[in-house]
Scaffold this motif. Structure first.
Motif, short mmCIF file in Angstrom:
data_model
loop_
_atom_site.label_atom_id
_atom_site.label_comp_id
_atom_site.label_asym_id
_atom_site.label_seq_id
_atom_site.Cartn_x
_atom_site.Cartn_y
_atom_site.Cartn_z
N THR A 315 -62.61 38.01 47.51
CA THR A 315 -61.75 37.46 48.57
C THR A 315 -60.67 36.55 48.01
N MET A 316 -59.66 36.32 48.81
CA MET A 316 -58.60 35.39 48.41
C MET A 316 -59.17 33.99 48.20
N ALA A 317 -60.17 33.63 49.00
CA ALA A 317 -60.79 32.31 48.85
C ALA A 317 -61.41 32.16 47.45
N GLU A 318 -62.04 33.23 46.95
CA GLU A 318 -62.65 33.19 45.62
C GLU A 318 -61.56 33.09 44.54
N VAL A 319 -60.47 33.84 44.74
CA VAL A 319 -59.37 33.79 43.79
C VAL A 319 -58.76 32.39 43.76
N GLN A 320 -58.56 31.80 44.95
CA GLN A 320 -58.00 30.45 45.01
C GLN A 320 -58.90 29.44 44.32
N THR A 321 -60.21 29.63 44.43
CA THR A 321 -61.16 28.73 43.78
C THR A 321 -60.99 28.80 42.26
N ILE A 322 -60.85 30.02 41.73
CA ILE A 322 -60.67 30.19 40.29
C ILE A 322 -59.35 29.57 39.83
N ILE A 323 -58.28 29.86 40.57
CA ILE A 323 -56.97 29.32 40.21
C ILE A 323 -56.98 27.80 40.25
N GLU A 324 -57.61 27.26 41.27
CA GLU A 324 -57.68 25.80 41.40
C GLU A 324 -58.42 25.17 40.23
N ALA A 325 -59.53 25.80 39.84
CA ALA A 325 -60.37 25.23 38.78
C ALA A 325 -59.79 25.44 37.39
N ARG A 326 -59.14 26.60 37.17
CA ARG A 326 -58.74 26.95 35.81
C ARG A 326 -57.24 26.88 35.52
N CYS A 327 -56.42 26.89 36.56
CA CYS A 327 -54.97 26.99 36.33
C CYS A 327 -54.16 25.83 36.88
N VAL A 348 -45.94 27.57 39.66
CA VAL A 348 -46.65 26.60 40.50
C VAL A 348 -47.55 27.36 41.47
N PHE A 349 -48.83 26.98 41.50
CA PHE A 349 -49.78 27.56 42.45
C PHE A 349 -50.06 26.53 43.54
N ASP A 368 -55.03 40.57 31.04
CA ASP A 368 -54.82 41.49 29.91
C ASP A 368 -54.77 40.78 28.56
N ALA A 369 -53.76 39.92 28.38
CA ALA A 369 -53.59 39.25 27.08
C ALA A 369 -54.62 38.15 26.84
N LYS A 370 -55.09 37.53 27.91
CA LYS A 370 -56.09 36.44 27.83
C LYS A 370 -55.60 35.24 27.01
N ASP A 371 -54.28 35.02 27.00
CA ASP A 371 -53.77 33.84 26.30
C ASP A 371 -53.57 32.67 27.25
N MET A 372 -53.90 32.86 28.50
CA MET A 372 -53.90 31.77 29.47
C MET A 372 -55.26 31.73 30.14
N PRO A 373 -55.77 30.55 30.45
CA PRO A 373 -55.20 29.22 30.25
C PRO A 373 -54.95 28.90 28.77
N PHE A 374 -54.02 27.98 28.52
CA PHE A 374 -53.60 27.62 27.18
C PHE A 374 -54.80 27.22 26.33
N MET A 375 -55.03 28.02 25.26
CA MET A 375 -56.16 27.83 24.36
C MET A 375 -57.47 27.66 25.14
N ILE A 380 -62.09 28.99 31.27
CA ILE A 380 -62.28 30.12 32.19
C ILE A 380 -63.28 31.10 31.58
N THR A 381 -64.10 31.72 32.39
CA THR A 381 -65.13 32.62 31.89
C THR A 381 -64.68 34.08 31.99
N ASP A 382 -65.35 34.95 31.24
CA ASP A 382 -65.04 36.37 31.33
C ASP A 382 -65.32 36.90 32.74
N LYS A 383 -66.34 36.34 33.38
CA LYS A 383 -66.67 36.77 34.74
C LYS A 383 -65.51 36.45 35.68
N GLU A 384 -64.91 35.26 35.52
CA GLU A 384 -63.79 34.87 36.38
C GLU A 384 -62.56 35.73 36.11
N ARG A 385 -62.32 36.04 34.85
CA ARG A 385 -61.21 36.95 34.54
C ARG A 385 -61.46 38.31 35.21
#
Length: 397
Positions: A315-327, A348-349, A368-375, A380-385
């Motif tokens: 869901t969008m709610a789950e995506v927003q949770t990931i973005i909030e925590a990791r980005c 900006v999110f 894809d590239a997995k270069d974000m978040p910075f280093m 962020i976990t593989d599950k979240e990606r």
């Protein structure tokens, strides 16, 4: 150091570095062009010791430029020396390197997944790589190898490849690239300080003393100047590579770097030959094809989402949770990151609409590239990606 102060220091140093770098590289390119366009002078000029001259028009005026075979009969009242363009480029570059990668070693230079280093260790390794790299070059260029350009070039390329690989085993990929650039830039400035300027001083002294200048000084300066012109484009690439992690974040980033070094040198060779009136389009075409081939070879594999995974509803709610925590710490209207105090790259999110707006960037950099978040500063976990990949696929982003 206060991040706001750091940002201003970074801006001032980077701007100054670019400005003086333009002056140095511009002068270098101009004199290489000039030297290669000189024509045989008329006899009356040749009798005065002039080996070549050139007429040009620029800015609404005519210019006549002449080059003496060794030196004029007497020293002119005003003689301009091209040296501070090189020195100020190196000085501003070193301060910028120190600010970003030494003061900010824990952010930009140290990658715990590569090597566990303290800030002091990282700084010493960085400075050591510059000293060893430049010192090795200086030893080689003072031997008889200087008379065998091809052999010397092959040896330097091999040593550069070894250094590139070694740096990638110690530093973050970004830090490794910047230190290769520092080594090459210091070699260029060293060529001015250790070779070109002493040669020019010797020529001036000979004229002042009324003695015949030794041609070996001019030949030594010409060799080092030639080296500089081929190093220039690779160094410029490294300067801007910070913004293109698809090059340095590759598993074989060291090989990518050396490939780009060769491509840059080839492009420079094309223009040098053009100066002599030799148009070799095959060189520039080859460089373009090599760049395309390299880009294809290092392209990150697209993350494929299976049919089974697509059955999972993200869901969008789950995506927003990931973005909030990791980005969001680095990409929000009010950043909370201790280093990046403003939204990086203008991304900006601040809600569902912005996440959808930047969905292609999320796909490219996070999934894809997995270069974000910075280093992976926010862990962020593989599950979240994977969840982001599923959501992107489900929404056809």
């Amino acid at each position: 150091m206060d991040p706001y102060i750091t940002d201003w220091l970074n801006l001032v140093l980077r701007f100054a570095h670019v400005v003086v770098g333009i002056a140095w590289i511009g002068a270098s390119f101009y004199f290489v062009w000039l030297d290669n366009h000189l024509e045989t002078p008329p006899q009356e000029k040749a009798d005065k010791g002039i080996s070549g001259d050139l007429w040009a028009i620029h800015g609404g005026g005519f210019y006549e430029v002449a080059k003496y075979k060794l030196a004029p009969p007497k020293m002119p009242t005003m003689l301009h020396w091209f040296k501070w363009e090189a020195y100020t480029t190196w000085i501003t570059g070193f301060f910028l390197l120190s600010l970003m990668f030494y003061v900010g070693a824990e952010t930009y230079l140290i990658d715990s997944s590569v090597a566990e280093l303290t800030q002091l260790q990282a700084i010493l390794y960085g400075l050591g790589s510059i000293v060893v790299g430049v010192g090795t070059y200086e030893v080689l260029v003072r031997t008889k190898l200087k008379d065998h350009s091809l052999i010397l070039a092959i040896i330097l390329l091999a040593l550069g490849t070894w250094l590139s690989y070694s740096l990638m085993q110690v530093f973050s990929a970004r830090g490794a690239y910047m230190h290769m650039g520092a080594v090459m830039g210091t070699i260029m400035a060293g060529n001015v300080f250790f070779g070109i300027m002493p040669a020019q001083r010797a020529l001036v002294k000979a004229v002042e003393d009324g003695t015949k200048p030794d041609s070996k000084y001019g030949l030594n300066a010409k060799l080092r100047s030639t080296h500089n012109t081929y190093i220039t484009l690779p160094v410029i690439f490294i300067m801007i590579s910070n913004h293109y992690p698809m090059t340095f974040n590759h598993n074989a980033g060291w090989a990518v770097l050396m490939g780009l070094v060769l491509i840059g040198a080839a492009v420079r060779q094309y223009f040098v030959l053009r100066h002599f009136g030799k148009n070799k389009p095959s060189i520039i075409i080859g460089a373009i094809l090599a760049t395309i081939t390299l880009a294809y070879a290092i392209a990150p594999e697209k993350v494929e989402v299976t049919k089974e995974q697509l059955q999972q509803k993200v869901t969008m709610a789950e995506v927003q949770t990931i973005i909030e925590a990791r980005c969001s710490s680095c990409h929000s209207e009010q950043n909370t990151d201790d280093i990046f105090t403003v939204a990086q790259g203008g991304v900006v999110f601040n809600g569902e609409a912005s996440i959808k707006q930047w969905a292609p960037r999320i796909q490219a950099r996070v999934v894809d590239a997995k270069d974000m978040p910075f280093m992976n500063k926010t862990k962020i976990t593989d599950k979240e990606r994977g969840q982001l990949a599923i959501w992107l696929q489900q929404n056809n982003k």
